[in-house]
Design a protein around this motif. Sequence first.
Motif, PDB file in Angstrom:
ATOM      1  N   VAL A 224      56.564  26.507  89.100  1.00  0.00           N
ATOM      2  CA  VAL A 224      55.372  26.525  90.224  1.00  0.00           C
ATOM      3  C   VAL A 224      54.405  27.686  90.015  1.00  0.00           C
ATOM      4  CG1 VAL A 224      54.904  26.304  92.655  1.00  0.00           C
ATOM      5  CG2 VAL A 224      56.762  24.801  91.760  1.00  0.00           C
ATOM      6  N   HIS A 225      54.982  28.865  90.265  1.00  0.00           N
ATOM      7  CA  HIS A 225      54.305  30.083  89.935  1.00  0.00           C
ATOM      8  C   HIS A 225      53.433  30.206  89.013  1.00  0.00           C
ATOM      9  CE1 HIS A 225      53.532  34.365  89.142  1.00  0.00           C
ATOM     10  NE2 HIS A 225      53.345  34.431  90.372  1.00  0.00           N
ATOM     11  N   ALA A 226      53.802  29.801  87.655  1.00  0.00           N
ATOM     12  CA  ALA A 226      52.959  29.646  86.555  1.00  0.00           C
ATOM     13  C   ALA A 226      51.739  28.847  86.535  1.00  0.00           C
ATOM     14  CB  ALA A 226      53.800  29.344  85.208  1.00  0.00           C
ATOM     15  N   LEU A 227      52.250  27.622  87.281  1.00  0.00           N
ATOM     16  CA  LEU A 227      51.124  26.603  87.433  1.00  0.00           C
ATOM     17  C   LEU A 227      49.889  26.972  88.485  1.00  0.00           C
ATOM     18  CD1 LEU A 227      53.117  23.220  87.720  1.00  0.00           C
ATOM     19  CD2 LEU A 227      51.653  24.261  85.763  1.00  0.00           C
ATOM     20  N   LEU A 228      50.368  27.770  89.408  1.00  0.00           N
ATOM     21  CA  LEU A 228      49.538  28.256  90.388  1.00  0.00           C
ATOM     22  C   LEU A 228      48.739  29.496  90.052  1.00  0.00           C
ATOM     23  CD1 LEU A 228      51.602  27.654  93.817  1.00  0.00           C
ATOM     24  CD2 LEU A 228      49.702  26.168  92.969  1.00  0.00           C
ATOM     25  N   VAL A 229      49.573  30.470  89.455  1.00  0.00           N
ATOM     26  CA  VAL A 229      48.773  31.827  88.911  1.00  0.00           C
ATOM     27  C   VAL A 229      48.099  31.547  87.597  1.00  0.00           C
ATOM     28  CG1 VAL A 229      49.460  34.111  88.317  1.00  0.00           C
ATOM     29  CG2 VAL A 229      50.431  32.936  90.323  1.00  0.00           C
ATOM     30  N   GLY A 230      48.401  30.820  86.622  1.00  0.00           N
ATOM     31  CA  GLY A 230      47.829  30.866  85.671  1.00  0.00           C
ATOM     32  C   GLY A 230      48.565  31.169  84.250  1.00  0.00           C
TER      33      GLY A 230
END
Length: 324
Positions: A224-230
């Motif tokens: 989720v963090h990777a999807l939101l942050v990039g």
Amino acid sequence: MTSVSTPIAGRLPLWAAVGVAVGCGVLMATQSRVNGEFGRRLGDGYTAAALSFTVGLVIVVVIVALTPSARHGVRQAFAEVRAGRLPGWMLLGGVGGAVFVLTQSLASALVGVSLFTIAFIGGQTMSGLVVDRIGFGPGGRRYLTVRRVLGAGIALAVVVWSVAAHIDPEVPVWLLLLPFGAGVVQSVQQAANGRVAAAAGSAVSSTLFNFVAGASVLVLVALVHALLVGGFPASLPALVSADWWLYLGGPLGVTFIFGLATAVRVTGVLLLGLCSISGQLVGSIAIDLIAPGQGHGVDWTTPIAAALVVVAVLVVSLPSRGRP
């Protein structure tokens, strides 16, 4: 709440259980340094936490696959849940471990291992009394004797004093609240792991459930963090290099989770927490002296705090002849 009747073979004497808990505390402080530095190097504490827990999961899966008694323990734990003798949510105790490892990766390198440990201790001490009184642990309900409350009070007072002495305008308050919250859930995790170990007849089986739950949560959070942050970090430290030690967080976690699940049946959650606290303080001081993170060291308040918490452990562990 009644305790599970199926025992783990070979109950430790109290002095050995206390020693195991202290040693596990040293390993927890070491893991905080490793995971904190891993998160700092990657620039992504979420990925670092997920990798650390996943490495631990792989190790435990291999151990369980090679150990017939551990495989039987897994089946036994599910049977205890189906029979209603073990609450099913206790198989998810690893979520507490996930919170702990995530806070390590996000906060430890920024505030220093010693200050991280002190904030963590505050939450662990407060929740240990409540968990023991309710009876979540495998030893059943433990009453609040004068000595137990006094020992916890000493530890909590030390935490308040030490944190106050280390308040820094450059350190965001949420970085101290993260390890404090991790300490609160840590007592629940230790109690749940102990109950599962007792139900399964194997601390290894309990450790497997812990890592399955924790790794699942951390991998989901990292995604989720990777999807939101990039995206994820562009590269990882090479395993065959001078940075190989950054991958030790998982093996360290396997070791101390197994040790704590074994010791909690003898010590209870509060004494287990205070013993591991002593180990964490001693270990964190040694780490910040020998291999400090960037801009972090040890001042005169930290060794005094460690000594006073050891006093608290002695107060709690002394046999009480009075009534609760």
